[in-house]
Structures are given as C-alpha cells and as structure tokens.
Design an enzyme around this catalytic site. Structure first.
Site, short mmCIF file in Angstrom:
data_model
loop_
_atom_site.label_atom_id
_atom_site.label_comp_id
_atom_site.label_asym_id
_atom_site.label_seq_id
_atom_site.Cartn_x
_atom_site.Cartn_y
_atom_site.Cartn_z
N VAL A 100 10.68 -6.91 -4.08
CA VAL A 100 9.46 -7.69 -3.85
C VAL A 100 9.86 -9.09 -3.42
O VAL A 100 10.98 -9.53 -3.62
CB VAL A 100 8.58 -7.78 -5.13
CG1 VAL A 100 7.90 -6.47 -5.43
CG2 VAL A 100 9.38 -8.24 -6.33
N ILE A 144 -24.74 2.45 8.72
CA ILE A 144 -24.89 1.59 9.90
C ILE A 144 -24.82 2.50 11.13
O ILE A 144 -23.91 3.32 11.24
CB ILE A 144 -23.72 0.56 9.97
CG1 ILE A 144 -23.59 -0.23 8.66
CG2 ILE A 144 -23.83 -0.35 11.19
CD1 ILE A 144 -24.72 -1.17 8.34
N TYR A 163 3.99 -6.82 17.46
CA TYR A 163 4.32 -6.02 16.27
C TYR A 163 5.11 -4.78 16.68
O TYR A 163 6.20 -4.51 16.17
CB TYR A 163 3.02 -5.63 15.56
CG TYR A 163 3.15 -4.50 14.57
CD1 TYR A 163 3.76 -4.70 13.34
CD2 TYR A 163 2.64 -3.23 14.86
CE1 TYR A 163 3.86 -3.64 12.42
CE2 TYR A 163 2.74 -2.19 13.96
CZ TYR A 163 3.36 -2.39 12.74
OH TYR A 163 3.46 -1.36 11.84
N PHE A 168 0.84 -1.21 0.00
CA PHE A 168 0.00 0.00 0.00
C PHE A 168 0.87 1.26 0.00
O PHE A 168 0.73 2.14 -0.87
CB PHE A 168 -0.93 -0.07 1.23
CG PHE A 168 -1.56 1.22 1.65
CD1 PHE A 168 -2.19 2.05 0.74
CD2 PHE A 168 -1.55 1.60 2.99
CE1 PHE A 168 -2.79 3.25 1.14
CE2 PHE A 168 -2.15 2.78 3.40
CZ PHE A 168 -2.76 3.61 2.48
N ALA A 182 9.03 -2.90 3.89
CA ALA A 182 8.55 -4.29 3.99
C ALA A 182 8.51 -4.70 5.46
O ALA A 182 9.46 -4.45 6.21
CB ALA A 182 9.48 -5.22 3.22
N ALA A 183 7.42 -5.31 5.86
CA ALA A 183 7.29 -5.73 7.26
C ALA A 183 6.11 -6.68 7.38
O ALA A 183 5.17 -6.63 6.60
CB ALA A 183 7.04 -4.51 8.15
#
Ligand SMILES: NC(=O)c1ccc[n+]([C@@H]2O[C@H](COP(=O)([O-])OP(=O)(O)OC[C@H]3O[C@@H](n4cnc5c(N)ncnc54)[C@H](OP(=O)(O)O)[C@@H]3O)[C@@H](O)[C@H]2O)c1
Length: 325
Positions: free
Chosen positions: A34, A194, A144, A14, A75-76
């Site tokens: 990648v 909602i 995390y 993202f 990256a993670a």
C-alpha cells in the site's frame, strides 16, 4: 509443504482486495503493498502489509519483496475518463511505466519467479469493429493506455535478460462488488429509471467480473505455460449496451427504460454536450477474442455475466447505494 507467498501491489484497491481474498482462499500467503500507513486498514484480514510509498522510478521494493515467490502488479494511476483535465500525463508514465520497470528489476534481483502485470484492453485500441486478438497491432489512444503499453515493453525487455517470468493480462472494464465510476453510474441510472436513448445500439462490449479476473490471474500465477505470454481476458458473453442495461435492470427488479434514437443523432447530441467519449463507450463495439488464454491455460470464466451482475447489484443494494465519486 512450504506455502508460497505472493505480493499484491495496490492491494487496497478495487481489484487488489478481491485478488488478496482469492489468493488466500487458494492457499497462498499474501503480502499487500500500500502507498501509506492509513491504507493498511483497508486490507483483508490475514494479509501481511508492506508500505512502499509512492510508486515510481525510485520506489524501494526490497522489504516488500523479501521471501516473495510471485508478484501481482495492480497498482497504477488508473484510467481517468475526464482526461486531460485531471491527471497530468507524466503521472501515467512515472507510475505505470517507470514504476513497473523499477518493480520488475527489483523482482529479478530478489529472485522472484513470476510477475503478473495487469495491463488493459485499451493498449489494443478503442475497438469499433471485430474482436481483438493478441496478434493485432497495438494502438493505444490515450496516455493511460500508452503508459501501460510502454510498461509491457519494459517488462518484456527485463524478462528477456533475467530469470524473471512475466505474464501480461489485458482486461476490459472490470465490474463487481466495490466497482466505481462508470459502471456504478450506470447502475444508478438504471435504478432511477432515467430514460436512456440506447435501444437501437447493436454493439458488443467485453467486460469482466472481478471474480473471473482474479481467477484468471491465479491461473497465470500457477500455470507454467503462461510464462512470457500476453492474454486478453473477458467474461463469456460480450453484451450489447441495451443487453447490459436490461441485465442490470432485471437484477434491480425494475423495467429497463430504453428509448429508440437514431445513432447519428445520439452521437451528434453527445458531441454538442461535450460527451463524445461517453457516447462512444456506450455505442461502439470493443470486445476481446479470448481463445488464447482458453487454449493455452485451459481457463474459462467461472462466473456467468448474470452471476457477476447479480453479485454486483447485491453489493450495491447492501452497501447503501454508494455514490459515484
Ligand atoms: N477497474 C478496471 O475496469 C480496470 C480495467 C483494466 C485494467 N485495470 C487495471 O487494474 C489495476 C487495478 O485497478 P483498480 O480498478 O483496482 O484501481 P483502484 O481501485 O483505483 O486501485 C489502484 C491501486 O493503485 C494504487 N496506486 C495508484 N497510484 C499509486 C501511486 N502513485 N503510488 C502507490 N500506489 C498507487 C492505489 O493506491 P491508493 O489507494 O493509495 O491511491 C490503489 O491501491 C490497474 O493496474 C488498472 O490499470 C483496471
């Protein structure tokens, strides 16, 4: 003039895709790393590709780092709100801590000048009161966040004994075109009208639009003053949850369906339904004082909260209202 080359790790993600576009638009040569061949298709045009496989303590970065001036490490193994059910905590340590240290050592060997690391505001804690500053003691509350803090420590240790310059950014929740998980879920709830029992919530939550984050990362790549520094980074405004819902509703062209409910009742009901964490995120404050990056780098977010929400909603509508995965 020789163009400078940046390696963006997690380039198909993202933030990675937005970062690659942003770096290209500012004249950088971009190489994107990648995990596997099939992820190459998701990279923006004009990005060179490096397939590096699984990130961890044994990743071979030598090819990806050839002729690279700077690295943006995105990256993670990312935050999983359903923990402990899904991601084994050893994965966070292997990918986020050991994998980051391995990359930094390879950068130092390859003569890379600077590495910008995307950490998280969550290394500072889960909020609840005043805004955080970088001087506050760290207090990670889940595996995390703990793995990101350990990575920060490893990076500082490596930078301390090599010529590699490290910059650490600690963003809050990032939103923008391509957003997933909780923010996407919120857009869908608001669009479907909602009823949300959150009208009485008076919190402050920092967020950052992806266009603001990628701009801040570029400032950290370019600015000499950023070397060795850690920065909290966020949008200009830190909206309350009802303000955020109203801003999303306005862009969707619907009336916000906010209901009043005493906070204690709301939290108790959420706990009974096993949604304590979700209720905490929607009702508690978690915000960042971003004075340091503004003063030291002269950085200000180029987009307002409203502009960020407008771009996100436009993407959501144009992309056929993507499902929450
Ligand atoms: N999004 C937020 O709200 C937010 C907030 C604060 C900090 N951050 C940080 O921002 C960074 C980027 O996040 P994002 O939102 O862009 O996440 P994302 O879309 O899930 O992207 C994560 C990237 O990391 C790669 N990756 C994950 N595990 C890997 C592994 N074991 N080996 C190789 N590659 C791996 C993914 O590759 P695959 O596609 O192959 O899985 C993907 O390219 C992360 O460091 C995250 O901690 C994000």
């Amino acid at each position: 003039m020789t163009l400078k080359r940046v390696l963006v790790t997690g380039c198909n993600g993202f933030i990675g895709t937005a970062q690659a576009e942003q770096c290209l638009s500012r004249g950088w040569l971009v190489r994107g790393s990648v995990r596997s061949q099939e992820k190459k298709d998701r990279l923006p045009a004009n990005v060179e590709t490096a397939v590096t496989g699984e990130i961890g303590p044994d990743t071979d970065w030598s090819g990806a780092l050839a002729d690279v001036d700077a690295v943006v490490h995105l990256a993670a193994a990312v935050h999983d709100f359903s923990w402990p059910r899904k991601i084994d905590q050893t994965v966070y340590l292997r990918v986020n801590t050991a994998g980051t240290a391995r990359l930094a050592r390879a950068c130092a060997r390859a003569g890379v000048k600077r590495l910008v690391f995307l950490s998280t505001i969550k290394v500072q804690g889960e909020g609840g009161g005043e805004g955080y500053t970088e001087k506050d003691p760290e207090d990670p509350r889940d595996p995390y966040a703990a793995s990101k803090l350990e990575a920060e420590h490893a990076l500082k240790e490596i930078a301390g004994r090599t010529r590699l310059e490290v910059v650490i950014l600690r963003p809050p929740l990032v939103y923008g075109p391509g957003v997933r998980a909780n923010f996407l879920r919120l857009i869908r709830l608001v669009e479907r009208r909602i009823p949300l029992p959150l009208a009485d919530v008076e919190n402050r939550r920092s967020l950052i639009y992806v266009g603001n984050l990628t701009d801040a990362i570029l400032a950290c790549l370019d600015n000499a003053a950023a070397a060795g520094r850690t920065y909290l980074v966020a949008d200009d405004r830190h909206p309350s949850t009802p303000e955020l819902i109203s801003a999303i509703a306005a862009e969707l062209g619907v009336a916000p369906n906010l209901w009043r409910c005493p906070l204690r009742l709301l939290r108790a009901a959420a706990a009974l339904l096993g949604k304590k964490g979700e209720a905490q995120r929607l009702t508690q404050s978690l915000w960042a004082d971003t004075s340091r990056i503004r003063q030291e780098l002269g950085w200000t977010p180029p987009y307002s909260l409203c502009e960020g929400i407008a771009a996100t909603v436009k993407w959501y509508q144009g992309a056929g209202r993507p499902a929450v995965q």
